[in-house]
Scaffold this active site. Structure first.
Site, PDB file in Angstrom:
ATOM      1  N   GLY A  94     -23.045 -45.840 -12.913  1.00 34.22           N
ATOM      2  CA  GLY A  94     -21.741 -44.914 -12.883  1.00 34.22           C
ATOM      3  C   GLY A  94     -20.938 -45.320 -14.078  1.00 34.22           C
TER       4      GLY A  94
ATOM      5  N   LYS B 144      -2.047 -49.962  -2.938  1.00 29.73           N
ATOM      6  CA  LYS B 144      -2.668 -51.071  -3.742  1.00 29.73           C
ATOM      7  C   LYS B 144      -1.686 -51.887  -4.755  1.00 29.73           C
ATOM      8  CE  LYS B 144      -7.208 -48.617  -3.444  1.00 29.73           C
ATOM      9  NZ  LYS B 144      -7.682 -47.564  -4.232  1.00 29.73           N
TER      10      LYS B 144
ATOM     11  N   ARG C 232      -1.978 -38.560 -11.291  1.00 26.97           N
ATOM     12  CA  ARG C 232      -3.271 -38.385 -12.045  1.00 26.97           C
ATOM     13  C   ARG C 232      -2.747 -37.445 -13.293  1.00 26.97           C
ATOM     14  NH1 ARG C 232      -7.440 -41.405 -11.399  1.00 26.97           N
ATOM     15  NH2 ARG C 232      -7.264 -41.239  -9.049  1.00 26.97           N
TER      16      ARG C 232
ATOM     17  N   CYS D 132      -7.482 -50.572 -10.800  1.00 23.82           N
ATOM     18  CA  CYS D 132      -7.483 -50.447 -12.415  1.00 23.82           C
ATOM     19  C   CYS D 132      -5.974 -50.244 -12.868  1.00 23.82           C
ATOM     20  CB  CYS D 132      -8.281 -49.218 -12.787  1.00 23.82           C
ATOM     21  SG  CYS D 132      -8.439 -47.683 -11.536  1.00 23.82           S
TER      22      CYS D 132
ATOM     23  N   ASN E 248      -8.880 -48.130 -18.286  1.00 24.89           N
ATOM     24  CA  ASN E 248      -9.242 -48.272 -17.073  1.00 24.89           C
ATOM     25  C   ASN E 248     -10.708 -48.716 -16.630  1.00 24.89           C
ATOM     26  OD1 ASN E 248      -9.294 -45.318 -17.581  1.00 24.89           O
ATOM     27  ND2 ASN E 248     -10.292 -45.306 -15.876  1.00 24.89           N
TER      28      ASN E 248
ATOM     29  N   HIS F   7      -5.200 -45.705 -18.230  1.00 30.53           N
ATOM     30  CA  HIS F   7      -3.994 -45.564 -17.422  1.00 30.53           C
ATOM     31  C   HIS F   7      -2.914 -46.103 -18.140  1.00 30.53           C
ATOM     32  CE1 HIS F   7      -7.028 -44.545 -14.350  1.00 30.53           C
ATOM     33  NE2 HIS F   7      -7.057 -45.519 -13.526  1.00 30.53           N
TER      34      HIS F   7
HETATM   35  N1  LIG Z   1     -13.329 -45.910 -12.676  1.00 31.77           N
HETATM   36  C1  LIG Z   1     -12.304 -46.791 -12.380  1.00 31.77           C
HETATM   37  O1  LIG Z   1     -11.466 -46.759 -13.355  1.00 31.77           O
HETATM   38  C2  LIG Z   1     -12.736 -47.893 -11.571  1.00 31.77           C
HETATM   39  C3  LIG Z   1     -11.751 -48.882 -11.819  1.00 31.77           C
HETATM   40  C4  LIG Z   1     -11.754 -50.118 -10.872  1.00 31.77           C
HETATM   41  C5  LIG Z   1     -12.624 -50.023  -9.719  1.00 31.77           C
HETATM   42  N2  LIG Z   1     -13.526 -48.756  -9.620  1.00 31.77           N
HETATM   43  C6  LIG Z   1     -14.592 -48.805  -8.554  1.00 31.77           C
HETATM   44  O2  LIG Z   1     -15.609 -48.832  -9.111  1.00 31.77           O
HETATM   45  C7  LIG Z   1     -16.585 -48.065  -7.973  1.00 31.77           C
HETATM   46  C8  LIG Z   1     -17.634 -47.233  -9.032  1.00 31.77           C
HETATM   47  O3  LIG Z   1     -16.605 -46.490  -9.919  1.00 31.77           O
HETATM   48  P1  LIG Z   1     -17.226 -45.341 -10.897  1.00 31.77           P
HETATM   49  O4  LIG Z   1     -15.832 -44.901 -11.428  1.00 31.77           O
HETATM   50  O5  LIG Z   1     -18.366 -46.239 -11.875  1.00 31.77           O
HETATM   51  O6  LIG Z   1     -17.974 -44.181 -10.201  1.00 31.77           O
HETATM   52  P2  LIG Z   1     -19.148 -43.429 -10.408  1.00 31.77           P
HETATM   53  O7  LIG Z   1     -19.144 -43.111 -11.846  1.00 31.77           O
HETATM   54  O8  LIG Z   1     -19.064 -42.173  -9.379  1.00 31.77           O
HETATM   55  O9  LIG Z   1     -20.540 -44.184 -10.270  1.00 31.77           O
HETATM   56  C9  LIG Z   1     -20.648 -44.698  -8.763  1.00 31.77           C
HETATM   57  C10 LIG Z   1     -22.101 -45.578  -9.040  1.00 31.77           C
HETATM   58  O10 LIG Z   1     -22.271 -46.038  -7.659  1.00 31.77           O
HETATM   59  C11 LIG Z   1     -23.709 -45.616  -7.307  1.00 31.77           C
HETATM   60  N3  LIG Z   1     -23.837 -45.219  -5.820  1.00 31.77           N
HETATM   61  C12 LIG Z   1     -23.338 -44.368  -5.200  1.00 31.77           C
HETATM   62  N4  LIG Z   1     -23.601 -44.199  -3.984  1.00 31.77           N
HETATM   63  C13 LIG Z   1     -24.553 -44.993  -3.845  1.00 31.77           C
HETATM   64  C14 LIG Z   1     -25.326 -45.545  -2.957  1.00 31.77           C
HETATM   65  N5  LIG Z   1     -25.466 -44.840  -1.442  1.00 31.77           N
HETATM   66  N6  LIG Z   1     -26.244 -46.585  -3.014  1.00 31.77           N
HETATM   67  C15 LIG Z   1     -26.309 -47.153  -4.235  1.00 31.77           C
HETATM   68  N7  LIG Z   1     -25.495 -46.964  -5.115  1.00 31.77           N
HETATM   69  C16 LIG Z   1     -24.717 -45.889  -5.119  1.00 31.77           C
HETATM   70  C17 LIG Z   1     -23.974 -44.345  -8.268  1.00 31.77           C
HETATM   71  O11 LIG Z   1     -25.329 -44.365  -8.447  1.00 31.77           O
HETATM   72  P3  LIG Z   1     -26.263 -42.962  -8.584  1.00 31.77           P
HETATM   73  O12 LIG Z   1     -25.904 -42.561 -10.141  1.00 31.77           O
HETATM   74  O13 LIG Z   1     -27.520 -43.322  -8.360  1.00 31.77           O
HETATM   75  O14 LIG Z   1     -25.520 -42.212  -7.670  1.00 31.77           O
HETATM   76  C18 LIG Z   1     -23.253 -44.991  -9.517  1.00 31.77           C
HETATM   77  O15 LIG Z   1     -24.043 -45.886  -9.976  1.00 31.77           O
HETATM   78  C19 LIG Z   1     -15.659 -47.589  -7.093  1.00 31.77           C
HETATM   79  O16 LIG Z   1     -15.730 -48.620  -6.067  1.00 31.77           O
HETATM   80  C20 LIG Z   1     -14.377 -47.683  -7.761  1.00 31.77           C
HETATM   81  O17 LIG Z   1     -13.291 -47.449  -6.670  1.00 31.77           O
HETATM   82  C21 LIG Z   1     -13.350 -47.815 -10.640  1.00 31.77           C
END
Ligand SMILES: NC(=O)c1ccc[n+]([C@@H]2O[C@H](COP(=O)([O-])OP(=O)(O)OC[C@H]3O[C@@H](n4cnc5c(N)ncnc54)[C@H](OP(=O)(O)O)[C@@H]3O)[C@@H](O)[C@H]2O)c1
Length: 340
Positions: free
Chosen positions: A15, A224, A246, A131, A323, A253
């Site tokens: 991700g 949050k 957004r 974030c 972020n 951010h």
């Molecule tokens: N983006 C931000 O700024 C940010 C900041 C703080 C916290 N977060 C948190 O971090 C988390 C990920 O965010 P992201 O932005 O990186 O999202 P993302 O780009 O959509 O990536 C999601 C990740 O989760 C994996 N995943 C999804 N469904 C899954 C499943 N059923 N089993 C195992 N792995 C699974 C995906 O794997 P695949 O590629 O195999 O689908 C991918 O590696 C979320 O909880 C989000 O709230 C994000």
């Protein structure tokens, strides 16, 4: 368990946050003895080159957590709720990026360089803050320690990467489709580029709606900011008025904040405190930090520091941070470093 050279798992490795975690672990020469990468079955089997050698992505659902010392989770709240307790029971310390455990009184919520000491009370799971909260804490944490934060009005300008890889894909697509006919954007008549990832189009637009609507007309992102700020600063009585928006920005951010403290704080004192704030960089003399300036950068940028002009004695400021880095992956790696 060896915390000198821990075995590390990155869960959600493919991700937006998980990819940043991998590169930050590498660039900070994190002393891992081994790295394991996990994601969904869609990604399982893919080979990823890392400084620790080629790593085959494992399916989280079938991966055996035994032997992992530190697990960095960023695969969404549902995965955290299901798997983080199992990883912790198998001996790992989980650093979780989702909101699943942030409100749990047994789970520390830690911003590195703001409330580091809180991490030691963990029982196997540590939460990484949201974030937006993380970025604003880098400025307000030091001011709170000096003068006791009492009241805060915050408006966020949140990048689409806060919604993961898909958010960035949606913005790029909508800028492309909507940008083809500028007259329609100026005079009306544009047509919806389609898709329902965000409630309204994000290309050439701003959405005063980040997250999902919950109680009292506020979104979960707004709540949050309220609950996490109070927990991180260990100050349950701070009054907070949040609005989360957004914006069509890929990464970074921004937060406009107005803060009042238990005593008046002058702009000179605020500048002195913020100029010395660890992990932050004060941009002064009308040099204005923007999301583009902070993308790919570790330090959170602070600017527009000024005295309030309505009710006197407070401070207004702008802060902006990557972020995916300080807002997520960098802080998670910093927390892992605190565990060593
Ligand atoms: N983006 C931000 O700024 C940010 C900041 C703080 C916290 N977060 C948190 O971090 C988390 C990920 O965010 P992201 O932005 O990186 O999202 P993302 O780009 O959509 O990536 C999601 C990740 O989760 C994996 N995943 C999804 N469904 C899954 C499943 N059923 N089993 C195992 N792995 C699974 C995906 O794997 P695949 O590629 O195999 O689908 C991918 O590696 C979320 O909880 C989000 O709230 C994000």
């Amino acid at each position: 368990m060896s915390m000198n050279n821990p075995r590390v798992a990155v869960v959600g490795a493919t991700g937006a946050v998980g990819s940043a975690m991998q590169s930050i672990l590498a660039s900070r020469h994190f002393p891992a003895s081994e790295i394991r990468l996990m994601a969904s079955e869609r990604s399982a089997g893919r080979v990823v080159p890392t400084p620790w050698g080629d790593v085959v992505i494992e399916n989280l659902a079938t991966a055996d957590p035994v032997g992992i010392d530190i697990a960095l989770f960023s695969a969404g709240g549902a995965r955290s709720r299901e798997y983080a307790p199992r990883f912790a029971a198998a001996g790992a310390v989980v650093i979780d990026n989702s909101s699943a455990f942030r409100a749990d009184p047994d789970v520390p919520l830690v911003v590195a360089e703001v409330n580091d000491d809180a991490i030691h009370a963990h029982h196997g799971i540590v939460s990484n803050p949201n974030c937006t909260t993380m970025v604003v804490m880098m400025a307000l944490g030091p001011l709170h320690r000096a003068a006791g934060l009492r009241r805060l009005t915050v408006c966020s300008y949140q990048a689409v990467s806060g919604s993961g890889q898909t958010g960035m894909d949606v913005l790029a697509h909508e800028l492309d489709v909507l940008g083809k006919d500028r007259d329609l954007l100026v005079h009306g008549g544009w047509s919806d580029p389609g898709g329902d990832f965000y409630a309204r189009p994000i290309g050439y637009n701003v959405l005063p709606h980040a997250g999902s609507f919950t109680e009292q007309g506020y979104t979960d992102e707004e709540w949050k900011l309220v609950h996490e700020t109070r927990k991180i600063l260990d100050a349950p009585d701070i009054l907070i008025e949040p609005t989360c928006v957004r914006v069509p920005v890929m990464v970074g951010h921004g937060i406009a904040a107005t803060a009042f403290f238990s005593r008046p704080v002058s702009v000179d004192e605020a500048r002195e405190i913020l100029g010395a704030a660890p992990g932050a960089e004060l941009w002064d003399d009308n040099k204005v930090p923007t999301p583009l300036d902070c993308a790919g950068r570790d330090g959170v940028l602070i600017g527009r520091v000024r005295a309030t002009v309505g009710e006197e004695g407070g401070i207004s400021l702008w802060t902006v941070g990557d972020n995916l880095r300080k807002g997520a992956a960098l802080n998670a790696v910093q927390l892992a470093e605190l565990l060593l």
